[in-house]
Design an enzyme around this catalytic site. Structure first.
Site, PDB file in Angstrom:
ATOM      1  N   ASP A   1      -2.967  -4.889  27.830  1.00 24.56           N
ATOM      2  CA  ASP A   1      -4.133  -4.944  28.714  1.00 24.56           C
ATOM      3  C   ASP A   1      -3.836  -4.154  29.986  1.00 24.56           C
ATOM      4  O   ASP A   1      -2.677  -3.989  30.367  1.00 24.56           O
ATOM      5  CB  ASP A   1      -4.575  -6.386  28.997  1.00 24.56           C
ATOM      6  CG  ASP A   1      -3.404  -7.315  29.265  1.00 24.56           C
ATOM      7  OD1 ASP A   1      -2.273  -6.832  29.413  1.00 24.56           O
ATOM      8  OD2 ASP A   1      -3.628  -8.539  29.339  1.00 24.56           O
TER       9      ASP A   1
ATOM     10  N   GLU B   1      -8.799  -9.759  32.438  1.00 24.24           N
ATOM     11  CA  GLU B   1      -9.015 -10.823  33.430  1.00 24.24           C
ATOM     12  C   GLU B   1     -10.491 -11.182  33.563  1.00 24.24           C
ATOM     13  O   GLU B   1     -10.832 -12.168  34.181  1.00 24.24           O
ATOM     14  CB  GLU B   1      -8.476 -10.380  34.796  1.00 24.24           C
ATOM     15  CG  GLU B   1      -6.988 -10.060  34.817  1.00 24.24           C
ATOM     16  CD  GLU B   1      -6.115 -11.305  34.714  1.00 24.24           C
ATOM     17  OE1 GLU B   1      -6.642 -12.424  34.708  1.00 24.24           O
ATOM     18  OE2 GLU B   1      -4.884 -11.136  34.627  1.00 24.24           O
TER      19      GLU B   1
HETATM   20 ZN   LIG Z   1      -3.935 -12.924  34.299  1.00 22.71          ZN
HETATM   21 ZN   LIG Z   2      -2.446 -11.212  32.065  1.00 23.51          ZN
END
Ligand SMILES: [Zn+2]
Ligand SMILES: [Zn+2]
Length: 370
Positions: free
Chosen positions: A69, A128
């Site tokens: 990510d 997030e």
């Molecule tokens: Zn996080």
């Molecule tokens: Zn994370």
């Protein structure tokens, strides 16, 4: 790439944290980095602010996906690093700078040494929030390159550098955000009988919420309902016509997530009647649990044991959320914690992960994917 180059890349990425689906500079930097690698077996595509790279295997029997990510958080950095965030009020406080760097490290290895199986490197935006995994998984591009199994890691400040922790089965909880607005009638503080006070309503609601975990969820299951902010009103001598509470729900099972939400909705209908107010409920981003597939996880643990140079912990499940769960809901695979030893935890403005963990992770992953 050698260790020094990896550390430099991590520091460069650390300086440009961007929020979900705004990772323009990050994407650009990743593309630049990837373009420096031998391109013979590579195919590079972008999806939104993310990047996907397919590595053609020499004699493939399957396609393995590796996901990193790429987004940062709306946190003001307080580390005092010489390479501190250049984006005011934003920080890589969840270690996604580490995740990207490790993925580039592994990719650079396989760009020069063709793997046997096909590999797909997934640089996913917006972990997030609002959640990039689900739409990315559903994208045409991902489906065209769809891996047969997937693996991902998350840094873990609480473990020593290089320690790997995971478990077959549930690793991370089901999570949901929670935003509730209360709308009543404002008025003069001295004439409460002519108004409808939303500070009182919201306060009652927060107190009532506490019975959900203690009285509705099975004691053998687990859940968390946390209200992180409460706000309302404009001035000390005016009765508030609006109040808002924001929080999060975490559960170990999808059933208890459903139950907790139903209870919240019932409590709110009750509030509307007893306080003659209106409420608006928004669950924001919802993340599915991260459920490690038994076979793949045990095979990975066996691989680590055979290596003999990694400290392995079979850990407990955690109440943290991760949208990698959406990938694992459709594709077999696993996620694991990578120890980075930091006194400060994830989402802390002082998170200080140790960079030596990067080379350790690259070594372990290249071995596993070879
Ligand atoms: Zn996080
Ligand atoms: Zn994370």
């Amino acid at each position: 790439m050698d260790e020094q180059q990896l550390f430099e890349l991590r520091r460069a990425l650390h300086q440009i944290p961007e929020l979900g689906f705004q990772e323009k500079k990050t994407q650009e930097r990743l593309l630049t980095e990837i373009s420096k690698l031998p391109q013979t077996h590579l195919e590079v595509q972008t999806w939104e602010t993310g990047v996907l790279v397919r590595v053609q295997g020499s004699n493939p029997t399957e396609t393995i996906g590796y996901r990193a990510d790429i987004d940062g958080l709306p946190i003001k950095e307080e580390t005092g690093f010489p390479f501190t965030s250049q984006h005011d009020g934003k920080m890589h406080a969840c270690g996604h700078d580490f995740h990207m760097t490790i993925a580039i490290g592994v990719l650079s290895f396989f760009a020069s040494q063709q793997p046997e199986n096909n590999l797909v490197f997934v640089f996913q935006p917006a972990e997030e929030g609002p959640g990039g995994a689900k739409p990315m998984l559903e994208s045409e591009l991902f489906q065209a390159w769809r891996p047969d199994k997937m693996i991902a890691l998350h840094i873990a400040p609480e473990y020593e550098v290089g320690t790997i922790a995971t478990r077959p089965g549930l690793l991370f909880a089901n999570t949901s955000e929670l935003f509730i607005d209360f709308y009543g009638k404002g008025g003069h503080a001295a004439t409460p009988h002519q108004a409808n006070d939303m500070v009182v309503a919201a306060s009652h609601f927060v107190t009532q919420l506490q019975t959900i975990v203690s009285r509705n969820v099975s004691p053998l299951d687990s859940a968390v309902v946390t209200i992180g902010t409460i706000s309302g009103g404009t001035k000390q001598n005016i009765i508030a016509e609006h109040a808002r509470v924001e929080g999060t729900i975490r559960t170990l099972s999808q059933t208890s997530m459903q139950q907790v939400k139903e209870r919240i909705e019932s409590l709110l209908s009750g509030m509307e009647v007893s306080f003659s107010c209106e409420t608006k409920l928004d669950y924001g981003a919802n993340y599915l649990q991260v459920y490690n597939h038994e076979e793949e996880t045990n095979a990975f643990l066996q691989y680590l044991e055979d290596r003999g140079d990694v400290d392995v912990v079979v850990c407990r499940e955690a109440m943290t959320g991760e949208d990698f769960g959406y990938f694992l809901d459709e594709i077999p695979g696993l996620m694991f914690w990578l120890g980075v030893h930091s006194e400060y935890g994830l989402h802390s403005s002082k998170l200080d992960p140790q960079e030596e963990a990067i080379s350790q992770a690259v070594k372990v992953l290249t071995g596993y994917l070879s």
